[in-house]
Scaffold this motif. Structure first.
Motif, PDB file in Angstrom:
ATOM      1  N   PHE A   1      -9.696 -15.897  14.635  1.00 14.89           N
ATOM      2  CA  PHE A   1     -10.244 -15.371  13.451  1.00 14.89           C
ATOM      3  C   PHE A   1     -10.852 -14.155  12.281  1.00 14.89           C
ATOM      4  CE2 PHE A   1     -14.086 -16.252  10.025  1.00 14.89           C
ATOM      5  CZ  PHE A   1     -13.095 -16.845   8.563  1.00 14.89           C
ATOM      6  N   THR A   2     -11.341 -13.757  12.876  1.00 15.20           N
ATOM      7  CA  THR A   2     -11.479 -12.204  12.899  1.00 15.20           C
ATOM      8  C   THR A   2     -10.908 -11.227  11.999  1.00 15.20           C
ATOM      9  OG1 THR A   2     -13.820 -11.839  13.567  1.00 15.20           O
ATOM     10  CG2 THR A   2     -12.888 -10.195  12.921  1.00 15.20           C
ATOM     11  N   TYR A   3      -9.605 -11.203  13.443  1.00 13.77           N
ATOM     12  CA  TYR A   3      -8.288 -10.447  13.285  1.00 13.77           C
ATOM     13  C   TYR A   3      -7.178 -10.752  12.425  1.00 13.77           C
ATOM     14  CZ  TYR A   3      -9.700  -8.905  18.068  1.00 13.77           C
ATOM     15  OH  TYR A   3     -10.126  -8.050  19.061  1.00 13.77           O
ATOM     16  N   ARG A   4      -7.419 -12.296  12.179  1.00 15.19           N
ATOM     17  CA  ARG A   4      -6.424 -12.920  11.107  1.00 15.19           C
ATOM     18  C   ARG A   4      -6.922 -12.455   9.773  1.00 15.19           C
ATOM     19  NH1 ARG A   4      -3.982 -14.419   7.309  1.00 15.19           N
ATOM     20  NH2 ARG A   4      -3.220 -16.525   7.117  1.00 15.19           N
ATOM     21  N   LEU A   5      -8.167 -13.084   9.090  1.00 12.93           N
ATOM     22  CA  LEU A   5      -8.652 -12.134   8.015  1.00 12.93           C
ATOM     23  C   LEU A   5      -8.204 -11.010   7.672  1.00 12.93           C
ATOM     24  CD1 LEU A   5     -10.442 -13.302   5.507  1.00 12.93           C
ATOM     25  CD2 LEU A   5     -12.562 -12.593   6.758  1.00 12.93           C
ATOM     26  N   ALA A   6      -8.801 -10.097   8.889  1.00 13.77           N
ATOM     27  CA  ALA A   6      -8.601  -8.288   8.523  1.00 13.77           C
ATOM     28  C   ALA A   6      -7.507  -7.821   8.008  1.00 13.77           C
ATOM     29  CB  ALA A   6      -9.067  -7.951  10.051  1.00 13.77           C
TER      30      ALA A   6
END
Ligand SMILES: NC(=O)c1ccc[n+]([C@@H]2O[C@H](COP(=O)([O-])OP(=O)(O)OC[C@H]3O[C@@H](n4cnc5c(N)ncnc54)[C@H](OP(=O)(O)O)[C@@H]3O)[C@@H](O)[C@H]2O)c1
Length: 282
Positions: free
Chosen positions: A174-179
């Protein structure tokens, strides 16, 4: 320091409380989120004693329910005109299979859906900051985990440890996708290490013993365990750094599976669909 607002979930105990104390000492206005009002009051008293900072708010919410998280986000948006940092930290592990009243497995609901809903609801107001940051607390327990999309709510089988590890893998994806879709707000994720906290409550389950054993072996105090949370939330050294995984304030690699971009999208879509579906029910 320019006046800054931070929201910390799970700030009534463990790593979240240690982070809240330190960040309050730096002069931030801290919004603490927890589900237990007595622990909330105690946390506020401890933070004031530690930091002398009285710019504190307590929001009482059980974050295992999507609708509660949405109401929390609405309340935060009413109260603050900008949020500089969202530290998604609340989490835990449930010994037994537990399906929430909204139909989600509780570890997934608390550890991942809560991060997703609060973040997506607050993203606009975080973008108002000139140094907006989202910090997600995950775990190296994600290593070796894979998301089984047919078993998100334990439709086929339940394992407390697997649910926990998968939820932490989702935090990272989720973090990588949002970033990858943000340039205004930085988004990072971290492993606090094995820290001797109340993470598995008093349930006497396997996770509790793994944490206790790990804490003994690696001996991280709760203050040490909060180091990357504090660093990523407040340090100028990481201003503009985004989409990275940290341990002991240093960037590290997460598992190979966590870098699969198709999975990032699948996890995103899964959470978005559950969010839309649950919030559409009157
Ligand atoms: N401890 C470790 O070794 C370790 C290792 C890797 C990652 N982590 C991660 O670190 C984070 C913090 O864990 P911790 O070890 O500090 O555990 P902790 O001492 O149990 O603290 C967890 C915090 O989250 C809150 N919380 C849990 N479920 C909630 C819910 N449904 N609604 C609202 N608040 C809720 C707890 O509230 P209550 O006080 O009411 O329970 C508490 O304030 C978690 O994301 C965990 O996965 C911990």
């Amino acid at each position: 320091m320019q006046h800054k607002n931070i929201i910390i979930t799970g700030a009534t105990d463990g790593i979240g409380l240690a982070a809240a104390k330190s960040i309050a000492s730096k002069g931030y206005h801290v919004g603490l989120v927890g589900r237990n009002p007595n622990k909330g009051k105690k946390a506020i008293d401890e933070i004031i004693e530690h930091s002398g900072n009285k710019n504190l708010d307590f929001f009482e919410y059980d974050l295992s329910l999507v609708k509660n998280v949405k109401t929390l986000a609405d309340q935060i948006k009413q109260k603050y005109n900008k949020i500089d940092v969202l530290l998604n930290n609340a989490g835990g592990a449930n010994k037994n299979k537990n399906i929430t009243s909204e139909g989600l497995e509780k570890t997934f609901a608390t550890n991942q859906m809560n991060y997703f809903v609060l973040t997506t609801e607050l993203l606009n107001i975080i973008s108002e900051s000139n140094d907006g940051r989202i910090v997600n607390v995950a775990s190296n327990a994600h290593i070796g985990a894979e998301v089984d999309y047919a078993n998100i709510n334990c439709e086929k089988s339940f394992s407390a440890w697997t649910s926990y590890c998968v939820s932490k893998l989702m935090n990272i994806m989720f973090t990588y996708r949002l970033a990858s879709m943000q340039d205004k707000v930085s988004v990072n994720v971290l492993h606090p290490g094995f820290v001797d906290t109340n993470i598995a409550g008093n349930e006497g389950n396997l996770i509790k013993y793994i944490v206790k054993f790990g804490a003994k072996m690696f001996a991280r105090t709760v203050d040490d365990g909060a180091d990357s949370s504090i660093y990523l939330s407040t340090s100028d050294e990481v201003k503009g750094v985004s989409g990275k995984y940290f341990f002991k304030c240093k960037e590290i690699r997460s598992s190979r599976a966590s870098y699969d971009k198709e999975d990032w999208q699948k996890v995103w879509d899964l959470c978005e669909n559950y969010k839309d579906e649950i919030l559409s029910i009157k």
